[in-house]
Design a protein around this motif. Structure first.
Motif, short mmCIF file in Angstrom:
data_model
loop_
_atom_site.label_atom_id
_atom_site.label_comp_id
_atom_site.label_asym_id
_atom_site.label_seq_id
_atom_site.Cartn_x
_atom_site.Cartn_y
_atom_site.Cartn_z
N THR A 92 0.65 -1.20 0.09
CA THR A 92 0.03 -0.19 0.12
C THR A 92 0.91 1.25 -0.15
OG1 THR A 92 -0.14 -0.03 2.18
CG2 THR A 92 -1.84 -1.01 1.10
N HIS A 93 2.04 1.16 0.56
CA HIS A 93 2.99 2.17 0.89
C HIS A 93 4.56 1.61 0.05
CE1 HIS A 93 -0.31 3.22 3.40
NE2 HIS A 93 -0.02 4.57 3.45
N LYS A 95 12.34 9.07 0.16
CA LYS A 95 11.18 9.26 -0.73
C LYS A 95 10.15 8.24 -0.30
CE LYS A 95 9.93 10.02 -5.41
NZ LYS A 95 9.31 11.46 -5.37
N SER A 96 8.67 8.60 -0.36
CA SER A 96 7.72 7.54 -0.17
C SER A 96 6.65 7.65 -1.24
CB SER A 96 6.86 7.85 1.30
OG SER A 96 7.77 7.85 2.26
N GLY A 97 5.98 6.76 -1.47
CA GLY A 97 4.98 6.66 -2.50
C GLY A 97 4.18 5.33 -2.76
N GLY A 98 3.93 4.98 -4.00
CA GLY A 98 2.92 3.86 -4.04
C GLY A 98 3.78 2.94 -5.04
N LYS A 105 9.50 1.88 -10.77
CA LYS A 105 10.72 2.70 -11.10
C LYS A 105 12.15 1.98 -10.67
CE LYS A 105 11.75 7.68 -11.08
NZ LYS A 105 11.68 7.84 -12.15
N ILE A 106 12.20 1.73 -9.42
CA ILE A 106 13.49 1.03 -9.04
C ILE A 106 13.67 -0.07 -10.00
CG2 ILE A 106 14.66 -0.02 -7.07
CD1 ILE A 106 12.64 1.97 -5.52
N ASP A 107 12.70 -0.75 -10.06
CA ASP A 107 13.09 -2.08 -11.04
C ASP A 107 13.62 -1.79 -12.49
OD1 ASP A 107 12.98 -4.92 -11.33
OD2 ASP A 107 11.38 -4.72 -12.75
N ASN A 108 12.98 -0.69 -12.82
CA ASN A 108 13.51 -0.35 -14.19
C ASN A 108 14.80 0.60 -14.41
OD1 ASN A 108 11.14 -1.70 -15.52
ND2 ASN A 108 9.92 0.25 -15.17
#
Lengths: 289, 259
Positions: B212-213, B224-227, B233-236
């Motif tokens: 969820t987070h 940084k926090s997000g969904g 993004k990290i995987d790419n």
């Protein structure tokens, strides 16, 4: 299944038993001629010598009880006998010195397990002589020592004859300011070809102030033999304690679990099931309070 | 509904500051993914929450609802509802998994669990996790493969039913099938009575257990926090974009104190 059960209680010059015995200047002598279970309670008094005739099977339950000042029980085990002994100690004991001799003749087997969990000082010495071909002995000690008590176990097995086998296993846990010393001696005499002498001693320490020693000695005067020793003294693993606590187990209970876990593998080294069961129960009763 | 609230947490180990002001609030029903380069404090955070004695709390607070868990011992934290699924579960010789679990369940309960009820629950969870039946009766983690250890951590979690699970690289060393099983075990726990902080480097776990987070932890801080889009993004792209976007100097491993 052995159905004959006998009790022997020795307290000074008083001997209570239904077995026949005779008193000599060397001590009180029993001659065991048939298979049986023996419950020996040795409190105080002269040396007890038990002679097992050929081919006898016997389970001995030896309890050292108060006042138990330097009690001696020697065993002479004739050919083809199979003798198992479980040794335990009364909770009321304070100081105990034991000095025992066991002689094992051709094709005879002796297995002994010692459970030492009481709060007292113990100086335990046993010398097991394998004096006939194919004789064998296994001696196991499981010990917990704590507070300021001192316990020392000197176990010597001497291979005097061809194709004899001696095995020592000493597992100990020591806490607080207690002392625990295991001296294991395997002694193979010249000419005792094809013999084996193996020993393993392990001690885990819980506190910095303890004294713990696991000393293996192998004295070998014959080339054609197998011998080994393993000795280890180590501190309790803090990560184990943390892991157990992380599942909700209190630090005291976690320490008991680790103690129990450390001693339990000695059960895998015991051949006789009855010996194994008795030791397992005493470890559970005394450790898992 | 319970809340695990971490405020301005500073943690050191061996006189080196590892966590430098963590603020994080996790509610039951939420799954928080914690990502970031190696050696930046993710495992330290989980271990500090659980109370590992190696980690010194220098500043800050951790509350589970109104309980200051920093006042609690490790076992009390567990009984309060925290569970740490470890990256490297410790082996304990001589203590069987089943005996240990029963002792742990009894520690979490007012009255001892009956043997029958325990065996029934244990067998059911062992089956769900597709564990070898004998694993429950072998010594705790001794001789277990990497995958077996991770499943065993899930077994502990499922039986102890914590409010919050802290799962530290629970997916490392798992093959595809085992990852699915472990993910199913976490998803099955999901409810308004369960929350989790999950540390992982890999999208594949978060594909199966949707967070969820998502938070990125760099040099002892959540930067940084997000969904779920952050996982993608990290995987790419890896972590290099953080340097540019947030003007943060990504250090090499500052030291891995978690192993």
């Amino acid at each position: 299944m052995i159905s004959n059960n006998y009790n022997i209680l020795v307290n000074n010059d008083v001997v209570e038993t239904k077995l026949q015995y005779h008193k000599t200047k060397d001590g009180i002598i029993f001659n065991i001629e048939n298979d049986c279970n023996l419950n020996i309670s040795h409190q105080f008094g002269p040396k007890v010598i038990i002679n097992f005739n050929k081919n006898v099977k016997c389970f001995i339950n030896s309890i050292y009880e108060v006042p138990a000042v330097e009690p001696i029980i020697d065993l002479n085990i004739e050919q083809n006998c199979h003798i198992d002994e479980f040794i335990s100690f009364d909770d009321q004991l304070i100081d105990l010195k034991i000095n025992r001799n066991v002689n094992v003749k051709d094709n005879a087997q002796y297995e002994c397990s010692v459970a030492s969990f009481n709060d007292c000082n113990i100086d335990y010495k046993i010398k097991i002589d394998l004096i006939g071909e194919n004789a064998s002995a296994i001696h196991n000690v499981a010990c917990l020592n704590k507070d300021n008590y001192k316990k020392q176990f000197d176990v010597e097995i001497i291979n005097n004859a061809i194709n004899t086998s001696g095995v020592l296993n000493n597992f100990g846990v020591v806490k607080n300011s207690a002392t625990l010393i295991f001296n294991g001696i395997g002694n193979i005499i010249k000419g005792a070809r094809k013999s084996q002498a193996h020993q393993e001693s392990k001690i885990i320490t819980f506190d910095e102030n303890v004294v713990a020693q696991a000393n293996p000695y192998l004295i070998i005067d014959e080339a054609d033999v197998e011998a080994s020793h393993a000795a280890a003294v180590g501190q309790m693993d803090e990560e184990q304690l943390y892991y157990l606590q992380s599942r909700g187990i209190s630090v005291d209970e976690a320490s008991l679990l680790i103690t129990y876990g450390y001693l339990k593998p000695i059960l895998n080294k015991i051949k006789n099931d009855k010996l194994k069961n008795k030791l397992e129960k005493i470890i559970e009763d005394k450790v898992m309070i | 509904m319970s809340t695990l609230k971490i405020t301005d947490l500073h943690v050191s180990v061996e006189n080196k500051m590892i966590l430098k002001g963590i603020n994080l609030e996790v509610k039951t029903s939420e799954i928080h993914a914690l990502m970031g380069p190696n050696g930046n404090g993710k495992s330290t955070l989980l271990s500090a929450i659980m109370g590992h004695p190696k980690y010194k709390i220098e500043k800050g607070s951790i509350y589970l609802d109104d309980i200051n868990i920093l006042d609690l011992s490790v076992d009390e934290r567990s009984k309060a509802g925290l569970f740490l699924g470890m990256q490297y579960p410790t082996e304990v010789s001589g203590v069987t998994n089943a005996d240990f679990l029963r002792a742990a369940m009894n520690a979490h309960s007012d009255k001892p669990i009956s043997l029958f009820k325990f065996i029934k629950q244990l067998d059911s969870e062992v089956e769900k996790l597709k564990m070898k039946p004998d694993l429950a009766h072998r010594y705790l983690n001794e001789g277990f493969s990497g995958g077996e250890k991770k499943r065993n951590e899930m077994l502990h979690m499922n039986l102890l039913k914590p409010k919050f699970a802290l799962l530290d690289e629970i997916d490392s060393g798992l093959d595809v099938d085992a990852l699915q099983i472990v993910s199913d075990a976490i998803n099955e726990m999901r409810s308004d009575k369960f929350g989790a902080i999950i540390v992982s480097h890999y999208e594949r776990l978060f594909d199966l257990v949707k967070p969820t987070h998502v938070h990125i932890l760099v040099d002892g801080k959540i930067v940084k926090s997000g969904g779920y889009e952050l996982v993608k993004k990290i995987d790419n792209e890896g972590y290099d974009w953080i340097r540019e976007e947030l003007h943060i100097d990504l250090k090499e491993e500052v030291g891995n104190y978690d192993k």
